[in-house]
Design an enzyme around this catalytic site. Structure first.
Site, PDB file in Angstrom:
ATOM      1  N   PRO A  62       0.850  -1.178   0.084  1.00 14.43           N
ATOM      2  CA  PRO A  62       0.021  -0.079   0.038  1.00 14.43           C
ATOM      3  C   PRO A  62       0.774   1.311  -0.052  1.00 14.43           C
ATOM      4  O   PRO A  62       0.401   2.337  -0.236  1.00 14.43           O
ATOM      5  CB  PRO A  62      -0.832  -0.234   1.324  1.00 14.43           C
ATOM      6  N   GLU A  69       1.479  -9.576   7.079  1.00 19.96           N
ATOM      7  CA  GLU A  69       2.870  -8.683   7.618  1.00 19.96           C
ATOM      8  C   GLU A  69       3.476  -7.842   6.609  1.00 19.96           C
ATOM      9  O   GLU A  69       3.180  -7.740   5.610  1.00 19.96           O
ATOM     10  CB  GLU A  69       3.917 -10.097   8.307  1.00 19.96           C
ATOM     11  N   ARG A 106      -4.313  -7.556 -20.721  1.00 17.14           N
ATOM     12  CA  ARG A 106      -5.474  -6.989 -21.630  1.00 17.14           C
ATOM     13  C   ARG A 106      -4.659  -6.184 -22.859  1.00 17.14           C
ATOM     14  O   ARG A 106      -5.329  -6.060 -23.915  1.00 17.14           O
ATOM     15  CB  ARG A 106      -6.509  -6.208 -20.910  1.00 17.14           C
ATOM     16  N   ASP A 118     -12.742   0.311 -24.341  1.00 21.31           N
ATOM     17  CA  ASP A 118     -13.194   0.339 -22.929  1.00 21.31           C
ATOM     18  C   ASP A 118     -12.477   1.591 -22.343  1.00 21.31           C
ATOM     19  O   ASP A 118     -11.880   2.386 -22.963  1.00 21.31           O
ATOM     20  CB  ASP A 118     -12.160  -0.674 -22.180  1.00 21.31           C
TER      21      ASP A 118
HETATM   22 CL1  6GU Z   1      -0.372  -3.604  -3.521  1.00 21.93          CL
HETATM   23  N1  6GU Z   1      -1.057  -4.376  -1.209  1.00 21.93           N
HETATM   24  C1  6GU Z   1      -1.812  -4.448   0.121  1.00 21.93           C
HETATM   25  N2  6GU Z   1      -1.519  -5.240   0.913  1.00 21.93           N
HETATM   26  N3  6GU Z   1      -2.834  -3.692   0.105  1.00 21.93           N
HETATM   27  C2  6GU Z   1      -2.960  -2.679  -0.750  1.00 21.93           C
HETATM   28  C3  6GU Z   1      -2.377  -2.801  -2.158  1.00 21.93           C
HETATM   29  C4  6GU Z   1      -1.280  -3.786  -2.104  1.00 21.93           C
HETATM   30  N4  6GU Z   1      -2.894  -1.844  -2.752  1.00 21.93           N
HETATM   31  C5  6GU Z   1      -3.911  -1.297  -2.111  1.00 21.93           C
HETATM   32  N5  6GU Z   1      -4.030  -1.684  -1.056  1.00 21.93           N
END
Ligand code: 6GU
Length: 225
Positions: A87, A114, A152, A167
């Site tokens: 994230p 983790e 895609r 799209d």
């Molecule tokens: Cl790539 N990993 C995780 N654990 N949560 C996320 C993400 C990735 N992208 C958005 N939320």
């Protein structure tokens, strides 16, 4: 395109890869999807892959050794990208999807529950990517989102190439959202298909669809205009 996914849950990747368009992409030889489980590389007698964080705190941290050894064991082509799903990464979008689709190989590193020992970042220097502003339990779904989107863009991956061109977010309607679609019956619970779609005049239909795309984009995603 060759995808290599490092994950503690290879079945998630394999089961998805065995269905639908992805499955056909593999059968057609357009994509290849391999999985690698860091647990198979753990030198620990209990095959541990994580440990408690130095300095304390909740949760476990993925340790360096199984990840480094697993990553190094993957055969590399002369044109690959190494991506860590987190994230904290750069936000994935259609532009990144298109760029990545020109690579020969993409190696994905998924965490689960983790975090990663920081030395995985420092030592292996992955490109860190997030798929959006929310937290997932692991990188597996994020890697599948990326594989789906990147694939895609590949020639002959989709049944009809045209269907990707029109799209939303692709080049056909220049970054506009998709226009509304209808199929039979002509009337369903008093809701009618717009007449213009029934008259067979393709110039008028194209214009109608373009206007609907613009209207929809203005209403929902003015930031795209
Ligand atoms: Cl790539 N990993 C995780 N654990 N949560 C996320 C993400 C990735 N992208 C958005 N939320």
């Amino acid at each position: 395109m060759r995808y290599d996914v490092i994950t503690l849950f290879p079945e998630i990747i394999r089961s998805w890869a065995g269905e639908s368009i992805t499955k056909r992409g593999v059968e057609k030889g357009i994509i290849e999807i391999n999985t690698y489980n860091p647990r198979d590389y753990s030198l620990d007698k209990h095959k541990k892959v994580d440990d408690t964080p130095y300095g304390g705190g909740a949760g476990m941290v993925l340790a360096c050794q199984p990840i480094f050894d697993c990553y190094r064991d993957i055969e590399k082509t002369d044109d690959f990208e190494f991506i860590m799903l987190t994230p904290q990464g750069e936000k994935f979008n259609q532009k990144m999807s298109k760029e990545l689709s020109f690579k020969k190989q993409i190696i994905f590193l998924c965490g689960h529950y983790e975090g990663f020992d920081e030395r995985i970042r420092l030592g292996l220097k992955p490109k860190e990517v997030s798929i959006g502003d929310y937290v997932l339990t692991g990188g597996e779904l994020a890697s599948l989102v990326m594989i789906d989107s990147i694939s895609r863009n590949l020639e002959n991956y989709l049944g009809k190439q045209a269907s990707s061109d029109i799209d939303s977010f692709s080049d056909g309607l220049k970054g506009l959202l998709e226009y509304p679609q209808y199929t039979k019956p002509r009337v369903f619970e008093d809701m009618e298909v717009p007449d213009v779609l029934l008259n067979g005049n393709h110039k008028e239909i194209d214009e109608f669809r373009k206007q609907e795309s613009i209207k929809r984009t203005k209403a929902r995603r003015p930031d795209l205009l």
